[in-house]
Design an enzyme around this catalytic site. Structure first.
Site, PDB file in Angstrom:
ATOM      1  N   GLY A 290       0.786  -1.230   0.000  1.00 25.75           N
ATOM      2  CA  GLY A 290       0.000   0.000   0.000  1.00 25.75           C
ATOM      3  C   GLY A 290       0.813   1.271   0.000  1.00 25.75           C
ATOM      4  O   GLY A 290       0.261   2.354   0.227  1.00 25.75           O
TER       5      GLY A 290
ATOM      6  N   HIS B 148       8.794   6.860   4.779  1.00 20.60           N
ATOM      7  CA  HIS B 148       8.091   7.592   5.839  1.00 20.60           C
ATOM      8  C   HIS B 148       7.564   6.598   6.862  1.00 20.60           C
ATOM      9  O   HIS B 148       6.984   5.568   6.509  1.00 20.60           O
ATOM     10  CB  HIS B 148       6.955   8.449   5.285  1.00 20.60           C
ATOM     11  CG  HIS B 148       6.033   7.736   4.342  1.00 20.60           C
ATOM     12  ND1 HIS B 148       6.359   7.482   3.035  1.00 20.60           N
ATOM     13  CD2 HIS B 148       4.799   7.205   4.529  1.00 20.60           C
ATOM     14  CE1 HIS B 148       5.373   6.831   2.441  1.00 20.60           C
ATOM     15  NE2 HIS B 148       4.410   6.639   3.340  1.00 20.60           N
TER      16      HIS B 148
ATOM     17  N   HIS C  49       4.874   5.994   9.581  1.00 18.42           N
ATOM     18  CA  HIS C  49       3.588   6.445  10.115  1.00 18.42           C
ATOM     19  C   HIS C  49       3.615   6.250  11.638  1.00 18.42           C
ATOM     20  O   HIS C  49       3.943   5.151  12.116  1.00 18.42           O
ATOM     21  CB  HIS C  49       2.433   5.601   9.577  1.00 18.42           C
ATOM     22  CG  HIS C  49       2.184   5.689   8.104  1.00 18.42           C
ATOM     23  ND1 HIS C  49       1.167   6.451   7.549  1.00 18.42           N
ATOM     24  CD2 HIS C  49       2.799   5.094   7.045  1.00 18.42           C
ATOM     25  CE1 HIS C  49       1.170   6.304   6.227  1.00 18.42           C
ATOM     26  NE2 HIS C  49       2.146   5.484   5.901  1.00 18.42           N
TER      27      HIS C  49
HETATM   28  P1  5GP Z   1       1.801   5.399   2.174  1.00 14.55           P
HETATM   29  O1  5GP Z   1       0.478   4.946   1.610  1.00 14.55           O
HETATM   30  O2  5GP Z   1       2.802   5.669   1.069  1.00 14.55           O
HETATM   31  O3  5GP Z   1       2.349   4.524   3.248  1.00 14.55           O
HETATM   32  O4  5GP Z   1       1.512   6.771   2.890  1.00 14.55           O
HETATM   33  C1  5GP Z   1       1.486   8.004   2.249  1.00 14.55           C
HETATM   34  C2  5GP Z   1       0.766   8.946   3.179  1.00 14.55           C
HETATM   35  O5  5GP Z   1       1.027  10.259   2.745  1.00 14.55           O
HETATM   36  C3  5GP Z   1      -0.754   8.753   3.169  1.00 14.55           C
HETATM   37  O6  5GP Z   1      -1.179   8.436   4.479  1.00 14.55           O
HETATM   38  C4  5GP Z   1      -1.276  10.087   2.674  1.00 14.55           C
HETATM   39  O7  5GP Z   1      -2.466  10.488   3.332  1.00 14.55           O
HETATM   40  C5  5GP Z   1      -0.136  11.029   2.966  1.00 14.55           C
HETATM   41  N1  5GP Z   1      -0.042  12.162   2.063  1.00 14.55           N
HETATM   42  C6  5GP Z   1      -0.162  12.137   0.711  1.00 14.55           C
HETATM   43  N2  5GP Z   1       0.011  13.369   0.196  1.00 14.55           N
HETATM   44  C7  5GP Z   1       0.235  14.196   1.263  1.00 14.55           C
HETATM   45  C8  5GP Z   1       0.482  15.600   1.363  1.00 14.55           C
HETATM   46  O8  5GP Z   1       0.541  16.343   0.379  1.00 14.55           O
HETATM   47  N3  5GP Z   1       0.667  16.100   2.628  1.00 14.55           N
HETATM   48  C9  5GP Z   1       0.628  15.301   3.734  1.00 14.55           C
HETATM   49  N4  5GP Z   1       0.814  15.912   4.925  1.00 14.55           N
HETATM   50  N5  5GP Z   1       0.401  13.974   3.672  1.00 14.55           N
HETATM   51  C10 5GP Z   1       0.213  13.433   2.447  1.00 14.55           C
END
Ligand code: 5GP
Ligand code: ZN
Length: 117
Positions: A96, A103, A105
């Site tokens: 996902g 990053h 979480h």
């Molecule tokens: P992943 O799915 O890659 O583990 O998490 C990416 C995260 O980045 C998601 O939870 C999404 O909501 C967050 N995200 C995406 N674009 C932005 C943005 O422009 N600003 C912030 N603060 N979070 C973002």
């Protein structure tokens, strides 16, 4: 591996080109609130160095990795999450991952179920 990628969303947040709600910043990492929070606290801790995912972060060296975890721990404490929180690296599309700058979480402030989806 370059330090920054101008086409990367999180590199642009780190550079201050795209606004974000920054909650912590160190020499090696930046933490900001997720724009689509999945819990009352949902913060993303990112290394300043552009690496695509947790696997590359592990290869980048202990300093960056340790700073991301120390920053996450400080945020969890500051947000009152010492009774429980979750740290997640989605690594690769099948897990996902949607943004390809590593990053961590940090999620908390509600009961979190297991197993994850
Ligand atoms: P992943 O799915 O890659 O583990 O998490 C990416 C995260 O980045 C998601 O939870 C999404 O909501 C967050 N995200 C995406 N674009 C932005 C943005 O422009 N600003 C912030 N603060 N979070 C973002
Ligand atoms: Zn990046």
């Amino acid at each position: 591996m370059s330090a920054s990628d101008p086409s990367c969303l999180f590199c642009r947040i780190i550079a201050g080109e795209i606004p974000a709600s920054v909650v912590a910043s160190t020499e090696l990492s930046v933490a900001f609130r997720d724009v689509n929070p999945q819990a009352p606290t949902h913060v993303l801790v990112v290394p300043r160095r552009h690496v695509a995912n947790a696997a590359e972060l592990a290869e980048a060296g202990a300093e960056d990795l340790a700073d991301v975890f120390a920053t996450a721990r400080a945020i969890a404490h500051a947000e009152g999450l010492d009774d429980g929180y979750r740290m997640v690296f989605n690594t690769g599309p099948r897990a996902g991952q949607t943004v390809f700058h590593a990053h961590l979480h940090v999620l908390g402030g509600r009961d979190l179920s297991w197993p994850p989806g």
